[in-house]
Design a protein around this motif. Structure first.
Motif, PDB file in Angstrom:
ATOM      1  N   LYS A 161      -1.453  18.648   3.876  1.00 27.99           N
ATOM      2  CA  LYS A 161      -1.986  17.908   3.313  1.00 27.99           C
ATOM      3  C   LYS A 161      -1.368  16.408   3.509  1.00 27.99           C
ATOM      4  CE  LYS A 161      -1.751  19.525  -1.403  1.00 27.99           C
ATOM      5  NZ  LYS A 161      -2.219  19.291  -3.216  1.00 27.99           N
ATOM      6  N   GLU A 162      -1.958  16.015   3.121  1.00 30.09           N
ATOM      7  CA  GLU A 162      -2.071  13.987   2.953  1.00 30.09           C
ATOM      8  C   GLU A 162      -1.553  13.834   2.233  1.00 30.09           C
ATOM      9  OE1 GLU A 162      -2.437   9.956   4.670  1.00 30.09           O
ATOM     10  OE2 GLU A 162      -2.913  11.787   5.783  1.00 30.09           O
ATOM     11  N   VAL A 163      -0.097  13.377   1.533  1.00 33.98           N
ATOM     12  CA  VAL A 163       0.336  12.991  -0.237  1.00 33.98           C
ATOM     13  C   VAL A 163       0.728  11.564  -0.399  1.00 33.98           C
ATOM     14  CG1 VAL A 163      -0.054  15.600  -0.863  1.00 33.98           C
ATOM     15  CG2 VAL A 163       2.094  14.698  -0.364  1.00 33.98           C
ATOM     16  N   GLU A 164       1.073  11.026  -1.157  1.00 35.71           N
ATOM     17  CA  GLU A 164       2.454   9.777  -1.492  1.00 35.71           C
ATOM     18  C   GLU A 164       3.796  10.200  -1.311  1.00 35.71           C
ATOM     19  OE1 GLU A 164       1.272   6.985  -4.078  1.00 35.71           O
ATOM     20  OE2 GLU A 164      -0.438   6.936  -4.267  1.00 35.71           O
ATOM     21  N   SER A 165       3.597   9.125  -0.448  1.00 44.03           N
ATOM     22  CA  SER A 165       5.521   9.686  -0.445  1.00 44.03           C
ATOM     23  C   SER A 165       6.164   9.352  -1.507  1.00 44.03           C
ATOM     24  CB  SER A 165       5.945   8.843   0.934  1.00 44.03           C
ATOM     25  OG  SER A 165       7.932   8.569   0.646  1.00 44.03           O
ATOM     26  N   ASP A 166       7.548  10.037  -1.857  1.00 41.30           N
ATOM     27  CA  ASP A 166       8.357   9.865  -2.888  1.00 41.30           C
ATOM     28  C   ASP A 166       8.865   8.545  -3.403  1.00 41.30           C
ATOM     29  OD1 ASP A 166       7.961  12.218  -3.569  1.00 41.30           O
ATOM     30  OD2 ASP A 166       9.422  12.934  -3.060  1.00 41.30           O
ATOM     31  N   PHE A 167       8.643   7.558  -1.957  1.00 40.22           N
ATOM     32  CA  PHE A 167       8.991   6.001  -1.337  1.00 40.22           C
ATOM     33  C   PHE A 167       8.230   5.596  -1.093  1.00 40.22           C
ATOM     34  CE2 PHE A 167      11.765   9.203  -0.742  1.00 40.22           C
ATOM     35  CZ  PHE A 167      13.612   8.456  -0.903  1.00 40.22           C
ATOM     36  N   ALA A 168       8.629   3.779  -1.528  1.00 41.03           N
ATOM     37  CA  ALA A 168       7.244   3.183  -1.840  1.00 41.03           C
ATOM     38  C   ALA A 168       7.958   1.769  -1.134  1.00 41.03           C
ATOM     39  CB  ALA A 168       6.322   2.063  -2.639  1.00 41.03           C
ATOM     40  N   LYS A 169       6.680   0.749  -0.385  1.00 41.42           N
ATOM     41  CA  LYS A 169       7.390  -0.669   0.652  1.00 41.42           C
ATOM     42  C   LYS A 169       6.817  -1.604  -0.120  1.00 41.42           C
ATOM     43  CE  LYS A 169       6.751   1.079   5.123  1.00 41.42           C
ATOM     44  NZ  LYS A 169       6.252   0.726   6.782  1.00 41.42           N
ATOM     45  N   GLU A 172       1.287  -1.079  -0.277  1.00 40.20           N
ATOM     46  CA  GLU A 172      -0.045   0.102   0.063  1.00 40.20           C
ATOM     47  C   GLU A 172       1.182   1.055   0.323  1.00 40.20           C
ATOM     48  OE1 GLU A 172      -3.764   0.287  -0.145  1.00 40.20           O
ATOM     49  OE2 GLU A 172      -3.060  -1.844  -0.460  1.00 40.20           O
ATOM     50  N   PRO A 173       0.626   1.662  -0.966  1.00 45.12           N
ATOM     51  CA  PRO A 173       1.127   3.981  -0.792  1.00 45.12           C
ATOM     52  C   PRO A 173       1.354   4.097   0.695  1.00 45.12           C
ATOM     53  CG  PRO A 173      -0.517   3.681  -2.097  1.00 45.12           C
ATOM     54  CD  PRO A 173      -1.033   2.612  -1.441  1.00 45.12           C
ATOM     55  N   ILE A 174       2.778   4.587   1.067  1.00 44.41           N
ATOM     56  CA  ILE A 174       2.640   5.057   2.299  1.00 44.41           C
ATOM     57  C   ILE A 174       2.697   6.994   1.907  1.00 44.41           C
ATOM     58  CG2 ILE A 174       4.569   6.150   3.781  1.00 44.41           C
ATOM     59  CD1 ILE A 174       6.615   4.009   1.713  1.00 44.41           C
ATOM     60  N   MET A 175       1.690   7.097   3.006  1.00 40.94           N
ATOM     61  CA  MET A 175       1.259   8.956   3.515  1.00 40.94           C
ATOM     62  C   MET A 175       1.805   9.511   4.473  1.00 40.94           C
ATOM     63  SD  MET A 175      -1.387   8.184   1.280  1.00 40.94           S
ATOM     64  CE  MET A 175      -2.150   9.935   1.114  1.00 40.94           C
ATOM     65  N   VAL A 176       1.961  10.802   3.561  1.00 42.83           N
ATOM     66  CA  VAL A 176       3.547  11.408   4.601  1.00 42.83           C
ATOM     67  C   VAL A 176       2.380  13.032   3.817  1.00 42.83           C
ATOM     68  CG1 VAL A 176       5.378  10.348   4.327  1.00 42.83           C
ATOM     69  CG2 VAL A 176       4.472  12.329   2.939  1.00 42.83           C
ATOM     70  N   THR A 177       2.595  13.893   5.425  1.00 41.46           N
ATOM     71  CA  THR A 177       1.307  14.490   5.635  1.00 41.46           C
ATOM     72  C   THR A 177       2.864  15.901   5.589  1.00 41.46           C
ATOM     73  OG1 THR A 177       0.202  14.362   7.558  1.00 41.46           O
ATOM     74  CG2 THR A 177       0.308  16.809   6.938  1.00 41.46           C
TER      75      THR A 177
END
Length: 117
Positions: A58-66, A26-31
């Motif tokens: 704003k909560e957006v998808e991180s530039d990184f993924a797992k 699942e995408p990592i969400m960051v503020t």
């Protein structure tokens, strides 16, 4: 290794030579905080419009993924194992459409391995 992961890995009919095959999670969400310039309708002494700066979060998808490592390339010596959860930049992945819901990641693009609890 759990049974589901074993079944998935057994279904891979390729031996990889240079890239790591991962199953993205699942995408990592960051503020993130950003600033918006709002015109005030006034001008300064040089004739430029004046702006008021308003900060937003704003909560957006991180530039990184797992992702879970499904297969490792033959030619790479590393401390990664099949089943490890790794972190990598999203923009450097390539969808591997020959195996459902998987991506190819260069070994040098993997920036971290998630510690097992």
């Amino acid at each position: 290794m759990d049974k589901v992961l074993e079944t998935v890995i057994e279904g891979i009919e390729y031996t990889f030579t240079k890239d790591v095959l991962v199953k993205p999670l699942e995408p990592i969400m960051v503020t993130k905080e950003y600033e918006e310039q709002i015109p005030t309708g006034e001008t300064d002494e040089e004739g430029f419009n004046k702006y008021e700066v308003k900060k937003h979060t704003k909560e957006v998808e991180s530039d990184f993924a797992k992702g879970i490592v499904l297969a490792l390339p033959q030619s790479v010596e590393s401390d990664l194992n099949v089943g490890d959860i790794v972190v990598f930049p999203r923009k450097f992945t390539k969808d591997f459409d020959l195996f459902k819901d998987s991506q190819l990641v260069k070994p040098y693009d993997i920036v971290a391995k998630v510690k097992q609890q």
